[in-house]
Design a protein around this motif. Structure first.
Motif, mmCIF file in Angstrom:
data_model
loop_
_atom_site.group_PDB
_atom_site.id
_atom_site.type_symbol
_atom_site.label_atom_id
_atom_site.label_comp_id
_atom_site.label_asym_id
_atom_site.label_seq_id
_atom_site.Cartn_x
_atom_site.Cartn_y
_atom_site.Cartn_z
ATOM 1 N N SER A 51 0.814 -1.211 0.000
ATOM 2 C CA SER A 51 0.000 0.000 0.000
ATOM 3 C C SER A 51 0.851 1.266 0.000
ATOM 4 O O SER A 51 0.342 2.357 0.249
ATOM 5 C CB SER A 51 -0.912 0.007 1.233
ATOM 6 N N CYS A 52 2.162 1.139 -0.233
ATOM 7 C CA CYS A 52 3.050 2.295 -0.227
ATOM 8 C C CYS A 52 4.130 2.117 -1.292
ATOM 9 O O CYS A 52 4.322 1.030 -1.833
ATOM 10 C CB CYS A 52 3.677 2.496 1.153
ATOM 11 N N GLU A 53 4.841 3.198 -1.593
ATOM 12 C CA GLU A 53 5.883 3.150 -2.630
ATOM 13 C C GLU A 53 7.102 2.364 -2.160
ATOM 14 O O GLU A 53 7.639 1.526 -2.869
ATOM 15 C CB GLU A 53 6.289 4.574 -3.006
ATOM 16 N N LYS A 54 7.548 2.680 -0.963
ATOM 17 C CA LYS A 54 8.721 2.021 -0.395
ATOM 18 C C LYS A 54 8.462 1.725 1.083
ATOM 19 O O LYS A 54 7.598 2.350 1.714
ATOM 20 C CB LYS A 54 9.962 2.914 -0.523
ATOM 21 N N ILE A 55 9.220 0.790 1.623
ATOM 22 C CA ILE A 55 9.085 0.479 3.039
ATOM 23 C C ILE A 55 10.441 0.029 3.579
ATOM 24 O O ILE A 55 11.233 -0.609 2.864
ATOM 25 C CB ILE A 55 8.023 -0.620 3.282
ATOM 26 N N SER A 56 10.711 0.418 4.792
ATOM 27 C CA SER A 56 11.957 0.035 5.449
ATOM 28 C C SER A 56 11.637 -0.914 6.600
ATOM 29 O O SER A 56 10.748 -0.631 7.414
ATOM 30 C CB SER A 56 12.684 1.275 5.984
ATOM 31 N N TYR A 57 12.345 -2.036 6.666
ATOM 32 C CA TYR A 57 12.165 -3.012 7.741
ATOM 33 C C TYR A 57 13.385 -2.996 8.660
ATOM 34 O O TYR A 57 14.526 -2.876 8.190
ATOM 35 C CB TYR A 57 11.990 -4.423 7.181
ATOM 36 N N GLU A 58 13.126 -3.122 9.934
ATOM 37 C CA GLU A 58 14.198 -3.234 10.919
ATOM 38 C C GLU A 58 13.877 -4.397 11.860
ATOM 39 O O GLU A 58 12.743 -4.522 12.331
ATOM 40 C CB GLU A 58 14.339 -1.951 11.743
ATOM 41 N N ILE A 59 14.873 -5.245 12.099
ATOM 42 C CA ILE A 59 14.737 -6.335 13.058
ATOM 43 C C ILE A 59 15.668 -6.034 14.225
ATOM 44 O O ILE A 59 16.887 -5.945 14.032
ATOM 45 C CB ILE A 59 15.080 -7.693 12.417
ATOM 46 N N LEU A 60 15.090 -5.856 15.379
ATOM 47 C CA LEU A 60 15.865 -5.430 16.543
ATOM 48 C C LEU A 60 15.914 -6.513 17.610
ATOM 49 O O LEU A 60 14.950 -7.263 17.791
ATOM 50 C CB LEU A 60 15.263 -4.157 17.150
ATOM 51 N N TYR A 61 17.031 -6.557 18.300
ATOM 52 C CA TYR A 61 17.197 -7.428 19.460
ATOM 53 C C TYR A 61 17.714 -6.579 20.607
ATOM 54 O O TYR A 61 18.685 -5.836 20.451
ATOM 55 C CB TYR A 61 18.192 -8.552 19.166
ATOM 56 N N GLU A 62 17.054 -6.678 21.735
ATOM 57 C CA GLU A 62 17.469 -5.933 22.920
ATOM 58 C C GLU A 62 17.643 -6.901 24.078
ATOM 59 O O GLU A 62 16.859 -7.841 24.239
ATOM 60 C CB GLU A 62 16.435 -4.866 23.284
ATOM 61 N N ASN A 63 18.680 -6.657 24.886
ATOM 62 C CA ASN A 63 18.874 -7.502 26.069
ATOM 63 C C ASN A 63 17.708 -7.376 27.040
ATOM 64 O O ASN A 63 17.298 -8.348 27.666
ATOM 65 C CB ASN A 63 20.183 -7.135 26.773
ATOM 66 N N SER A 64 17.170 -6.168 27.158
ATOM 67 C CA SER A 64 16.002 -5.942 28.010
ATOM 68 C C SER A 64 15.293 -4.679 27.541
ATOM 69 O O SER A 64 15.923 -3.760 27.002
ATOM 70 C CB SER A 64 16.413 -5.796 29.481
ATOM 71 N N VAL A 65 13.981 -4.639 27.719
ATOM 72 C CA VAL A 65 13.174 -3.471 27.358
ATOM 73 C C VAL A 65 12.232 -3.163 28.513
ATOM 74 O O VAL A 65 11.942 -4.016 29.355
ATOM 75 C CB VAL A 65 12.358 -3.711 26.069
ATOM 76 N N ASN A 66 11.753 -1.925 28.544
ATOM 77 C CA ASN A 66 10.778 -1.540 29.555
ATOM 78 C C ASN A 66 9.486 -1.101 28.887
ATOM 79 O O ASN A 66 9.332 -1.214 27.667
ATOM 80 C CB ASN A 66 11.345 -0.436 30.468
ATOM 81 N N SER A 67 8.565 -0.589 29.670
ATOM 82 C CA SER A 67 7.228 -0.272 29.161
ATOM 83 C C SER A 67 7.232 0.884 28.167
ATOM 84 O O SER A 67 6.276 1.054 27.407
ATOM 85 C CB SER A 67 6.300 0.060 30.339
ATOM 86 N N SER A 68 8.282 1.710 28.134
ATOM 87 C CA SER A 68 8.319 2.858 27.212
ATOM 88 C C SER A 68 8.988 2.515 25.878
ATOM 89 O O SER A 68 9.012 3.359 24.977
ATOM 90 C CB SER A 68 9.076 4.027 27.865
ATOM 91 N N TYR A 69 9.505 1.303 25.741
ATOM 92 C CA TYR A 69 10.262 0.921 24.536
ATOM 93 C C TYR A 69 9.398 1.009 23.283
ATOM 94 O O TYR A 69 9.784 1.608 22.280
ATOM 95 C CB TYR A 69 10.801 -0.499 24.729
ATOM 96 N N TYR A 70 8.206 0.414 23.319
ATOM 97 C CA TYR A 70 7.335 0.382 22.145
ATOM 98 C C TYR A 70 6.747 1.757 21.850
ATOM 99 O O TYR A 70 6.635 2.157 20.692
ATOM 100 C CB TYR A 70 6.209 -0.636 22.359
ATOM 101 N N GLN A 71 6.380 2.466 22.897
ATOM 102 C CA GLN A 71 5.798 3.796 22.711
ATOM 103 C C GLN A 71 6.789 4.747 22.040
ATOM 104 O O GLN A 71 6.420 5.524 21.155
ATOM 105 C CB GLN A 71 5.366 4.365 24.065
ATOM 106 N N LEU A 72 8.062 4.651 22.411
ATOM 107 C CA LEU A 72 9.088 5.527 21.843
ATOM 108 C C LEU A 72 9.242 5.311 20.339
ATOM 109 O O LEU A 72 9.277 6.269 19.559
ATOM 110 C CB LEU A 72 10.428 5.276 22.545
ATOM 111 N N HIS A 73 9.272 4.055 19.904
ATOM 112 C CA HIS A 73 9.445 3.767 18.482
ATOM 113 C C HIS A 73 8.207 4.166 17.679
ATOM 114 O O HIS A 73 8.327 4.627 16.532
ATOM 115 C CB HIS A 73 9.744 2.281 18.271
ATOM 116 N N GLN A 74 7.039 3.980 18.261
ATOM 117 C CA GLN A 74 5.825 4.356 17.536
ATOM 118 C C GLN A 74 5.711 5.863 17.384
ATOM 119 O O GLN A 74 5.201 6.357 16.381
ATOM 120 C CB GLN A 74 4.606 3.790 18.248
ATOM 121 N N GLU A 75 6.171 6.606 18.369
ATOM 122 C CA GLU A 75 6.164 8.062 18.261
ATOM 123 C C GLU A 75 7.091 8.546 17.153
ATOM 124 O O GLU A 75 6.890 9.623 16.592
ATOM 125 C CB GLU A 75 6.576 8.684 19.600
ATOM 126 N N MET A 76 8.087 7.747 16.812
ATOM 127 C CA MET A 76 9.013 8.076 15.721
ATOM 128 C C MET A 76 8.431 7.698 14.356
ATOM 129 O O MET A 76 9.039 7.988 13.323
ATOM 130 C CB MET A 76 10.345 7.347 15.934
#
Length: 358
Positions: free
Chosen positions: A217-242
């Motif tokens: 549904s878009c012209e281009k798309i960028s994928y990222e696969i991330l691995y973190e040793n540990s995450v907290n409750s703000s991890y997902y919110q921060l990336h979505q705000e970006m």
């Protein structure tokens, strides 16, 4: 009045709610003894909010209208009728997570050692005892796996609540494709996702085994696969705000894996989670370290079982239950070596591409 509440430190939210209910009945908390017994004193019925915290900033909480009721080492318990600040449970959850990992690690290594005495009995008593001995083996292992499953299920329930995970919408018309062990091969997985996008398929969501695609549904798309040793409750919110869209997460606060996507126009540069060379290189190393730890552990356990079963006399002279177990352990060991080799190969290729970009 005293009430026994075992494992209260692993049931913090439930215990806080329970204390508030007791206060509404006129039973007000005073202290916790060393037998996990909660002591109460009779008083007037009132609506109180309780807070159980671990390694908390007591001064900051008292300034926010919390009254310190009880304290022992790092544990503190507050009450308030008009609190304005509710601190994060991150430190208490990290303690819970550490205890959970230690318990699972010990139970995992306990299983081969429990098998050993049954194998010795098989050698000493002969084949006549096979049915009885292996029924006992299955019963003991079933009990241990049951214990691990109960602990794991409870931990996952707490973990999901702590993280507050967002997820993308699901479409019933999505095309499903299988990809085994993709989380150990981030380079090849991203390459595969980009190839499918060029063919007209955009990733909607993914699980540990299956990927679900819808028409692009878009012209281009960028994928990222991330691995973190540990995450907290703000991890997902921060990336979505970006502007990143969450396509997959392992739903874990430790050794977390996730897939993110961001659509963009042809005239725009391809977006990245981070553009800093050192951070991207560190992320690749973190991926490889996680694969090394997981495959090293699995290879050690399966290899130990394989060598242990090879010591049994006449193992391959006749087909029996032990023969099947030995073959399974050997195949699993080869599987670990293969995927670890692919993980190293992918790390080297991605690292080479990163240096070319710079």
């Amino acid at each position: 009045m005293t009430r026994w509440r075992p494992f209260w430190s692993y049931r913090i939210e439930e215990t806080e709610q329970w204390l508030s209910e007791m206060a509404s009945k006129g039973q007000h908390f005073t202290r916790i003894n060393y037998l996990s017994q909660f002591e109460f004193e009779q008083g007037e019925k009132k609506k109180s909010t309780y807070l159980i915290d671990y390694a908390s900033d007591t001064e900051r909480l008292t300034q926010a209208n919390w009254e310190l009721v009880w304290q022992r080492k790092k544990w503190t318990l507050f009450t308030s009728e008009q609190a304005t600040i509710f601190p994060s449970k991150e430190k208490a959850f990290k303690r819970f997570r550490t205890h959970f990992l230690v318990l699972v690690f010990l139970l995992s290594f306990l299983i081969p050692f429990i098998t050993l005495p049954f194998l010795m009995m098989t050698i000493l008593w002969g084949s006549v005892s096979y049915p009885v001995i292996w029924l006992a083996v299955i019963a003991v292992h079933g009990f241990l796996f049951g214990c691990i499953w109960v602990v794991y299920s409870y931990f996952r329930k707490k973990e999901k609540k702590y993280l507050g995970l967002p997820m993308s919408q699901r479409s019933k018309k999505a095309i499903r494709k299988m990809r085994i062990g993709w989380f150990y091969q981030p380079y090849y997985t991203k390459k595969w996702l980009n190839q499918l996008f060029e063919e007209g398929f955009e990733l909607e969501r993914a699980s540990n085994l299956f990927f679900y695609f819808v028409p692009r549904s878009c012209e281009k798309i960028s994928y990222e696969i991330l691995y973190e040793n540990s995450v907290n409750s703000s991890y997902y919110q921060l990336h979505q705000e970006m502007g990143w869209q969450l396509k997959h997460t392992s739903n874990t606060s430790y050794w977390n894996s996730s897939i993110w996507a961001m659509p963009y126009n042809v005239v725009e540069p391809e977006p990245k989670i981070t553009y800093v060379f050192e951070e991207r290189l560190q992320g690749m190393k973190r991926n490889l370290k996680m694969s090394t730890t997981i495959f090293g552990f699995l290879f050690l356990v399966n290899g130990f079982n394989f060598l242990l079963q090879l010591q049994i006399n006449e193992l391959f002279r006749q087909w029996n239950f032990l023969t099947v177990l030995t073959i399974i352990n050997f195949v699993l060991s080869i599987y670990c070596v293969y995927f670890y080799f692919k993980a190293i190969q992918g790390y080297r290729l991605e690292k080479k591409m990163l240096y070319i970009e710079v």
